[in-house]
Design a protein around this motif. Structure first.
Motif, PDB file in Angstrom:
ATOM      1  N   ARG A  29      41.049  42.128  25.260  1.00 42.13           N
ATOM      2  CA  ARG A  29      40.711  41.634  26.273  1.00 42.13           C
ATOM      3  C   ARG A  29      41.278  41.897  27.409  1.00 42.13           C
ATOM      4  NH1 ARG A  29      42.876  35.550  25.391  1.00 42.13           N
ATOM      5  NH2 ARG A  29      44.746  36.678  25.820  1.00 42.13           N
ATOM      6  N   HIS A  30      42.584  42.467  27.253  1.00 46.27           N
ATOM      7  CA  HIS A  30      43.535  42.828  28.787  1.00 46.27           C
ATOM      8  C   HIS A  30      42.698  43.903  29.259  1.00 46.27           C
ATOM      9  CE1 HIS A  30      46.360  39.572  28.160  1.00 46.27           C
ATOM     10  NE2 HIS A  30      46.513  39.805  27.150  1.00 46.27           N
ATOM     11  N   LYS A  76      39.605  45.020  28.837  1.00 51.59           N
ATOM     12  CA  LYS A  76      38.129  44.706  29.520  1.00 51.59           C
ATOM     13  C   LYS A  76      38.244  44.076  30.879  1.00 51.59           C
ATOM     14  CE  LYS A  76      35.474  43.947  25.445  1.00 51.59           C
ATOM     15  NZ  LYS A  76      34.273  42.963  24.932  1.00 51.59           N
ATOM     16  N   LYS A  77      39.526  43.234  30.917  1.00 46.46           N
ATOM     17  CA  LYS A  77      39.537  42.584  32.029  1.00 46.46           C
ATOM     18  C   LYS A  77      40.037  43.636  33.382  1.00 46.46           C
ATOM     19  CE  LYS A  77      42.543  38.962  34.404  1.00 46.46           C
ATOM     20  NZ  LYS A  77      43.452  38.054  34.222  1.00 46.46           N
ATOM     21  N   VAL A 103      36.920  45.840  34.185  1.00 51.76           N
ATOM     22  CA  VAL A 103      36.114  44.847  35.237  1.00 51.76           C
ATOM     23  C   VAL A 103      36.555  44.830  36.438  1.00 51.76           C
ATOM     24  CG1 VAL A 103      35.244  42.404  35.613  1.00 51.76           C
ATOM     25  CG2 VAL A 103      35.181  43.372  33.427  1.00 51.76           C
ATOM     26  N   ILE A 104      37.666  44.701  36.648  1.00 52.23           N
ATOM     27  CA  ILE A 104      38.350  44.920  37.827  1.00 52.23           C
ATOM     28  C   ILE A 104      38.021  46.155  38.663  1.00 52.23           C
ATOM     29  CG2 ILE A 104      40.685  45.098  39.629  1.00 52.23           C
ATOM     30  CD1 ILE A 104      41.261  42.341  37.504  1.00 52.23           C
ATOM     31  N   ASP A 130      31.861  35.317  32.339  1.00 51.24           N
ATOM     32  CA  ASP A 130      33.485  35.800  32.084  1.00 51.24           C
ATOM     33  C   ASP A 130      33.783  37.012  33.019  1.00 51.24           C
ATOM     34  OD1 ASP A 130      33.722  34.329  29.802  1.00 51.24           O
ATOM     35  OD2 ASP A 130      33.155  35.805  28.434  1.00 51.24           O
ATOM     36  N   ILE A 131      32.671  37.783  33.459  1.00 52.47           N
ATOM     37  CA  ILE A 131      32.811  38.818  34.635  1.00 52.47           C
ATOM     38  C   ILE A 131      33.131  37.999  35.872  1.00 52.47           C
ATOM     39  CG2 ILE A 131      31.801  40.722  35.866  1.00 52.47           C
ATOM     40  CD1 ILE A 131      30.365  41.346  33.280  1.00 52.47           C
ATOM     41  N   ASP A 181      34.232  35.128  36.299  1.00 50.93           N
ATOM     42  CA  ASP A 181      35.754  34.514  36.339  1.00 50.93           C
ATOM     43  C   ASP A 181      36.776  35.505  36.780  1.00 50.93           C
ATOM     44  OD1 ASP A 181      34.458  32.032  35.784  1.00 50.93           O
ATOM     45  OD2 ASP A 181      35.019  32.275  33.474  1.00 50.93           O
ATOM     46  N   ILE A 182      36.558  36.728  36.060  1.00 49.14           N
ATOM     47  CA  ILE A 182      37.444  37.581  36.288  1.00 49.14           C
ATOM     48  C   ILE A 182      37.417  38.235  37.948  1.00 49.14           C
ATOM     49  CG2 ILE A 182      38.322  40.354  35.866  1.00 49.14           C
ATOM     50  CD1 ILE A 182      37.293  39.441  33.079  1.00 49.14           C
ATOM     51  N   GLU A 239      39.129  35.528  39.938  1.00 50.13           N
ATOM     52  CA  GLU A 239      40.556  35.569  39.663  1.00 50.13           C
ATOM     53  C   GLU A 239      41.184  36.511  40.819  1.00 50.13           C
ATOM     54  OE1 GLU A 239      43.536  36.247  36.286  1.00 50.13           O
ATOM     55  OE2 GLU A 239      41.892  35.151  35.769  1.00 50.13           O
ATOM     56  N   CYS A 240      40.520  37.828  40.548  1.00 46.62           N
ATOM     57  CA  CYS A 240      41.158  38.791  41.219  1.00 46.62           C
ATOM     58  C   CYS A 240      40.938  38.763  42.960  1.00 46.62           C
ATOM     59  CB  CYS A 240      40.253  40.488  40.856  1.00 46.62           C
ATOM     60  SG  CYS A 240      40.581  41.881  41.712  1.00 46.62           S
TER      61      CYS A 240
END
Length: 163
Positions: free
Chosen positions: A9-10, A12-13, A16-17, A39-40, A42-43, A46-47
């Motif tokens: 998960r980390h 992937k996050k 994505v960023i 999900d994308i 949301d990431i 958040e960023c």
């Protein structure tokens, strides 16, 4: 055939960023990392700090009481919900009337403090008898002002004749 190592998960996050910063579209990012658009989003939010709401400070008990009065809650309901003493709720209710331009109600409340039950009873009787129009009420007030004292005097006079 290349060996495919699944990302946690980390990872992937982070990917994505990185892809977002490279200017890739969300569709391209989704195809690369195999994640849902939500999900994308949301990431990315958040960023970038988008979509985060600024938390409002908690409202005072007084302000919350005014909101409850505005919703039509009774004083006792406000006292229970906000865990406030009756005197404070009563004071706030009077302030609410003043703020709502119901000054006459405040004046009536203070002048007829101990007669409110009688006023409410009179109101209910008038409502039951469908005496609700201004003209009807004006006629009733005139009858009370002029006719009632005369009616009492006439009654006393008749009583005296009988004796």
């Amino acid at each position: 055939m290349p060996n495919f190592v699944p990302l946690n998960r980390h990872q992937k996050k982070a990917l994505v960023i990185e892809l977002y910063k490279q200017g890739k579209t969300r569709r391209q990012i989704a195809e690369t990392v195999h994640m849902s658009f939500k999900d994308i989003a949301d990431i990315i939010n958040e960023c970038t700090g988008e979509g985060t709401s600024v938390e409002k400070p908690e409202k005072s008990k007084d302000a919350r009481a005014f909101e409850l009065f505005l919703q039509g809650k009774q004083s006792v309901e406000v006292a229970i919900e906000l865990d406030m003493p009756a005197d404070k709720v009563e004071e706030l209710h009077v302030q609410y009337w003043r703020l709502s331009k119901l000054d006459n109600l405040e004046i009536l409340y203070h002048e007829a403090e101990y007669s409110l039950s009688l006023l409410l009873r009179l109101h209910n009787i008038l409502k039951d008898k469908r005496i609700t129009k201004d003209k009807d009420i004006s006629d009733l007030i005139e009858l009370t002002n002029d006719g009632l004292p005369n009616l009492r005097a006439r009654f006393e006079e008749l009583l005296n004749r009988v004796k």
